[in-house]
Design an enzyme around this catalytic site. Structure first.
Site, PDB file in Angstrom:
ATOM      1  N   ASP A  54       0.882  -1.184   0.000  1.00  0.00           N
ATOM      2  CA  ASP A  54       0.000   0.000   0.000  1.00  0.00           C
ATOM      3  C   ASP A  54       0.909   1.220   0.000  1.00  0.00           C
ATOM      4  OD1 ASP A  54      -2.322   1.624   0.304  1.00  0.00           O
ATOM      5  OD2 ASP A  54      -1.954   1.765   2.451  1.00  0.00           O
ATOM      6  N   SER A  55       0.296   2.378  -0.143  1.00  0.00           N
ATOM      7  CA  SER A  55       1.068   3.622  -0.094  1.00  0.00           C
ATOM      8  C   SER A  55       1.497   3.954   1.340  1.00  0.00           C
ATOM      9  CB  SER A  55       0.233   4.764  -0.652  1.00  0.00           C
ATOM     10  OG  SER A  55      -0.994   4.843   0.048  1.00  0.00           O
ATOM     11  N   GLY A  67      -2.875   9.146  -3.878  1.00  0.00           N
ATOM     12  CA  GLY A  67      -4.159   9.642  -4.379  1.00  0.00           C
ATOM     13  C   GLY A  67      -4.072  10.826  -5.324  1.00  0.00           C
ATOM     14  N   CYS A  79      -4.160  -1.234  -2.073  1.00  0.00           N
ATOM     15  CA  CYS A  79      -4.328   0.207  -2.224  1.00  0.00           C
ATOM     16  C   CYS A  79      -5.300   0.418  -3.377  1.00  0.00           C
ATOM     17  CB  CYS A  79      -2.974   0.838  -2.554  1.00  0.00           C
ATOM     18  SG  CYS A  79      -3.059   2.584  -2.987  1.00  0.00           S
ATOM     19  N   ASN A  80      -6.356   1.142  -3.120  1.00  0.00           N
ATOM     20  CA  ASN A  80      -7.347   1.347  -4.180  1.00  0.00           C
ATOM     21  C   ASN A  80      -6.778   2.138  -5.352  1.00  0.00           C
ATOM     22  OD1 ASN A  80     -10.536   0.795  -3.774  1.00  0.00           O
ATOM     23  ND2 ASN A  80      -9.444   0.715  -1.843  1.00  0.00           N
ATOM     24  N   GLU A 102      -3.535   8.771   8.323  1.00  0.00           N
ATOM     25  CA  GLU A 102      -2.099   8.443   8.374  1.00  0.00           C
ATOM     26  C   GLU A 102      -1.417   9.195   9.523  1.00  0.00           C
ATOM     27  OE1 GLU A 102       0.920   6.118   6.419  1.00  0.00           O
ATOM     28  OE2 GLU A 102      -1.171   6.237   5.841  1.00  0.00           O
ATOM     29  N   CYS A 114     -10.984   3.082  -0.202  1.00  0.00           N
ATOM     30  CA  CYS A 114      -9.611   3.479   0.125  1.00  0.00           C
ATOM     31  C   CYS A 114      -9.192   2.619   1.302  1.00  0.00           C
ATOM     32  CB  CYS A 114      -9.576   4.960   0.507  1.00  0.00           C
ATOM     33  SG  CYS A 114      -7.973   5.475   1.153  1.00  0.00           S
ATOM     34  N   THR A 115      -7.972   2.109   1.239  1.00  0.00           N
ATOM     35  CA  THR A 115      -7.528   1.160   2.257  1.00  0.00           C
ATOM     36  C   THR A 115      -7.471   1.744   3.656  1.00  0.00           C
ATOM     37  OG1 THR A 115      -5.664   1.337   0.765  1.00  0.00           O
ATOM     38  CG2 THR A 115      -6.187  -0.813   1.561  1.00  0.00           C
ATOM     39  N   HIS A 116      -7.380   3.064   3.750  1.00  0.00           N
ATOM     40  CA  HIS A 116      -7.310   3.679   5.077  1.00  0.00           C
ATOM     41  C   HIS A 116      -8.682   3.756   5.774  1.00  0.00           C
ATOM     42  CE1 HIS A 116      -3.455   4.920   3.508  1.00  0.00           C
ATOM     43  NE2 HIS A 116      -3.127   5.525   4.624  1.00  0.00           N
TER      44      HIS A 116
HETATM   45  N1  DGL Z   1      -3.813   3.796  -0.096  1.00  0.00           N
HETATM   46  C1  DGL Z   1      -4.540   4.799  -0.829  1.00  0.00           C
HETATM   47  C2  DGL Z   1      -5.807   4.166  -1.418  1.00  0.00           C
HETATM   48  O1  DGL Z   1      -6.278   3.143  -0.959  1.00  0.00           O
HETATM   49  C3  DGL Z   1      -4.917   5.988   0.007  1.00  0.00           C
HETATM   50  C4  DGL Z   1      -3.776   6.831   0.497  1.00  0.00           C
HETATM   51  C5  DGL Z   1      -3.029   7.533  -0.588  1.00  0.00           C
HETATM   52  O2  DGL Z   1      -3.522   8.503  -1.197  1.00  0.00           O
HETATM   53  O3  DGL Z   1      -1.908   7.102  -0.824  1.00  0.00           O
HETATM   54  O4  DGL Z   1      -6.343   4.712  -2.358  1.00  0.00           O
END
Ligand code: DGL
Length: 224
Positions: A9-10, A42, A72-73, A152, A184-186
């Site tokens: 993921d990011s 994102g 990560c979406n 985050e 979104c994974t968060h």
């Molecule tokens: N992990 C990203 C997602 O699921 C969200 C956080 C980002 O913008 O990196 O889209």
């Protein structure tokens, strides 16, 4: 040797997916890569995200991972097709397809809202995939770019997160939704706050459990 599953993921958000996979597959080893150096994804270009995703996948494969989960979406929206082409011999799982299939099996009509990063929303991947299989479903979307950095930084379940969530969800397109996908994974970390915002029953869907069940089925089918 039981080789690990690579998950990336990011940032920390994908740990929600990693935890669900660890619960569904307790005998598996997981290597988790959070690309905090390039967070947030994102707002980055498709090309940048493809580049990061290829490098991370190469790293995870060098660690002998037997499958890769894009937790990560935004990376799933922008880089899944390219990763499949670049690494054709490795099972690669994204977080979008299992979630879309889950919604399609649950809803034949109605309105399914989407909240996600700007990148995921701009790609229109959820409305495209849902309406390709069921044009009767309405799929209103809203970009909620402050939410991932907010989470985050540890801002959730407090007044600041409540104010930002309320402001984003007070969107008239979401007035009569039946379900809302936390795309979104968060966002599982703010699921309770999102549910609390709606003063009526709205089915708030996060992908973590759905993706974990899908990963389990796929690994069993492919690798035994
Ligand atoms: N992990 C990203 C997602 O699921 C969200 C956080 C980002 O913008 O990196 O889209």
């Amino acid at each position: 040797m039981n080789k690990p599953i690579g998950i990336f993921d990011s940032g920390i958000g994908g740990l929600t997916v990693a935890k669900a996979i660890a619960d569904a597959l307790p005998n598996e080893t997981i290597i988790y890569f959070g690309d905090t150096a390039h967070l947030p994804y994102g707002d980055k270009s498709k090309e940048s995200i493809i580049g990061y995703s290829k490098r991370i996948t190469t790293f995870l494969l060098a660690k002998e991972c037997k499958a890769i989960v894009i937790a990560c979406n935004t990376a799933s929206a922008h880089a899944y097709a390219e990763l499949k082409t670049e690494f054709p011999n490795v099972p690669i799982i994204n977080v979008i397809d299992p979630t879309v299939d889950y919604c399609l099996s649950k809803y034949q009509t109605g309105k399914i809202g989407i909240i996600a990063t700007r990148g995921t929303i701009k790609s229109r991947i959820y409305p495209r995939k849902i309406n390709k299989k069921n044009p009767n479903l309405e799929v209103p979307q809203a970009a909620t770019p402050l939410l991932a950095p907010m989470i985050e930084e540890g801002f959730f379940n407090n007044n600041i997160s409540k104010t930002i969530i309320n402001s984003y969800l007070s969107n008239k397109n979401f007035d009569d939704i039946d379900a809302l996908i936390l795309a979104c994974t968060h966002y599982p970390l703010i699921k309770k706050e999102v549910i609390a915002f709606f003063k009526r029953p709205v089915d708030v869907i996060d992908s973590a459990t759905v993706v974990a069940e899908y990963t389990k089925k796929m690994l069993n089918a492919l690798l035994g």
